[in-house]
Design an enzyme around this catalytic site. Structure first.
Site, PDB file in Angstrom:
ATOM      1  N   CYS A   2       0.812  -1.169   0.121  1.00  0.00           N
ATOM      2  CA  CYS A   2      -0.201   0.098  -0.059  1.00  0.00           C
ATOM      3  C   CYS A   2       0.755   1.293  -0.048  1.00  0.00           C
ATOM      4  CB  CYS A   2      -0.947   0.010   1.147  1.00  0.00           C
ATOM      5  SG  CYS A   2      -2.180   1.602   1.277  1.00  0.00           S
ATOM      6  N   GLU A 104      -3.506   1.614  -6.041  1.00  0.00           N
ATOM      7  CA  GLU A 104      -2.707   0.508  -6.608  1.00  0.00           C
ATOM      8  C   GLU A 104      -2.418   0.665  -7.949  1.00  0.00           C
ATOM      9  OE1 GLU A 104       0.230  -1.271  -5.602  1.00  0.00           O
ATOM     10  OE2 GLU A 104      -0.929  -1.758  -3.949  1.00  0.00           O
TER      11      GLU A 104
END
Length: 230
Positions: A2, A104
């Site tokens: 992340c 992402e």
């Protein structure tokens, strides 16, 4: 992993969601990066919750140099109980990081394309994290690392990791500093249900940390990269 996320909820919503007496006013952020200061919720030994700013990138209390935090923005959930950098924090210093969504990057034909992932109902949610206090020559640094898990069926085609997202029913157990039951804590480190999330492609402007505006989380017009996701 992340590497970027967004937080654009009102401070009163943060206070309500995390049962805080109050939350500080803050400006919406749409491109929060490692190394920056982020909001994190913790609980003291009496269970009283508070929110503060932590540097994203964990600096273990035993570290000789704060630069180690550049490598510890994320912690793999599968090895939290064993890795020296995270073991102590996992047992005694867990936190919740309020978020509205996260980014992402999906690899397609040698290129990486950003996607935005969020709860299906667009509600505020909590990323599971670990915190540490490091006492260095310039003073004390409060830092945080975000935990990652294997992906669910929605996020898997985008990336092979996703951040730990904790349901409100698990907040008490996660924040309780007296809860050192490693096996019970490990049971909370799991992929969030795919059916409760949404994902869509967004502008590559998010690649530049200097860009920080609401347009970063707007979906791109649907194209082949989106249609073949699932």
């Amino acid at each position: 992993m992340c590497g970027r996320y967004a937080l654009h909820a009102h401070s009163e919503v943060v206070a309500l969601q995390f049962r805080l007496a109050a939350a500080p006013a803050f400006a919406p952020r749409y491109n929060i990066c490692p190394g920056s200061e982020v909001l994190a919720v913790r609980a003291d030994e009496r269970g009283r919750r508070s929110v503060g700013e932590f540097r994203w990138g964990l600096i273990p209390h035993w570290a000789k140099d704060a630069a180690i935090g550049q490598k510890l923005a994320n912690a793999r959930g599968e090895s939290l109980g064993e890795k020296p950098a995270f073991r102590d924090a996992f047992r005694r210093s867990r936190c919740l990081v309020p978020a509205s969504g996260y980014f992402e990057w999906r690899s397609v034909a040698g290129s990486k394309h950003p996607w935005y992932l969020r709860p299906a109902d667009e509600r505020l949610f909590a990323l599971g994290g670990l915190t540490s206090l490091w006492h260095g020559p310039q003073g004390t640094v409060r830092s945080v690392s975000l935990i990652t898990t294997p992906p669910n069926r929605l996020t898997g085609p985008i990336h092979d990791r996703m951040p730990l997202i904790l349901a409100p029913r698990d907040y008490d157990a996660w924040l309780d500093p007296g809860n050192d039951d490693v096996e019970a804590l490990k049971a909370l480190v799991r992929a969030y249900p795919a059916e409760e999330m949404r994902a869509y492609a967004v502008s590559p402007r998010v690649n530049a940390p200097a860009n920080d505006d609401a347009a970063l989380i707007e979906p791109l017009p649907e194209g082949p990269a989106q249609r073949d996701l699932l």
